[in-house]
Design a protein around this motif. Structure first.
Motif: not given
Length: 152
Positions: A12-25
């Motif tokens: 969880v610590d190393n997720i880039p912001p674009a992928e984090a928003s995609a993961l949330g989506e």
């Protein structure tokens, strides 16, 4: 040896912001899909319940209709019997042949009795699909032949 293997989890610590928003989506879409599946299941259960209720209501309406029709038939047969008595029997005088006079009584009485017995069977025991299979056809045919040919 009992080894417990855990499923790999993404760090969880190393997720880039674009992928984090995609993961949330993706998590939101999965939650929406699960909710839609649950609602569809509830909708199917509600539809099944509504169909059962409508089937019960239809059975009740059919019983009332059958009961009403049989009451009308019995009243008509009673009227035919009364009309026959008042038209063809004047006191001790019988204006029709003896066989016709007997048939005029037996026909309506047998009809009323048959309808009443069927109503009682239907009301207290319910008709079953396999009732026709339990009829003893040879004995029924023998009785019909005896009755038809004047036997007793």
């Amino acid at each position: 040896m009992n080894v417990k293997v855990e499923s790999p989890k993404p760090p969880v610590d190393n997720i880039p912001p674009a992928e984090a928003s995609a993961l949330g989506e993706l998590e939101r879409r999965i939650a929406d899909l699960e909710q839609n599946a649950d609602l569809a299941e509830l909708s199917a259960e509600a539809r099944h319940r509504d169909l059962l209720i409508s089937e019960i209501k239809q059975r009740i309406r059919m019983r009332y209709a059958a009961f009403g029709i049989s009451i009308v038939a019995m009243a008509f047969m009673g009227y035919v019997l009364g009309h026959g008595v008042h038209t063809y029997f004047w006191g001790p005088f019988v204006l029709v042949p003896q066989a016709v006079a007997i048939a005029m009584f037996i026909g309506p009485v047998a009809s009323i009795t048959t309808i009443t017995i069927m109503l009682l069977i239907g009301a207290f025991r319910r008709f079953k699909d396999d009732d026709v299979d339990h009829v003893n056809v040879p004995s029924l045919a023998a009785e019909a032949a005896k009755t038809g040919f004047g036997g007793s």
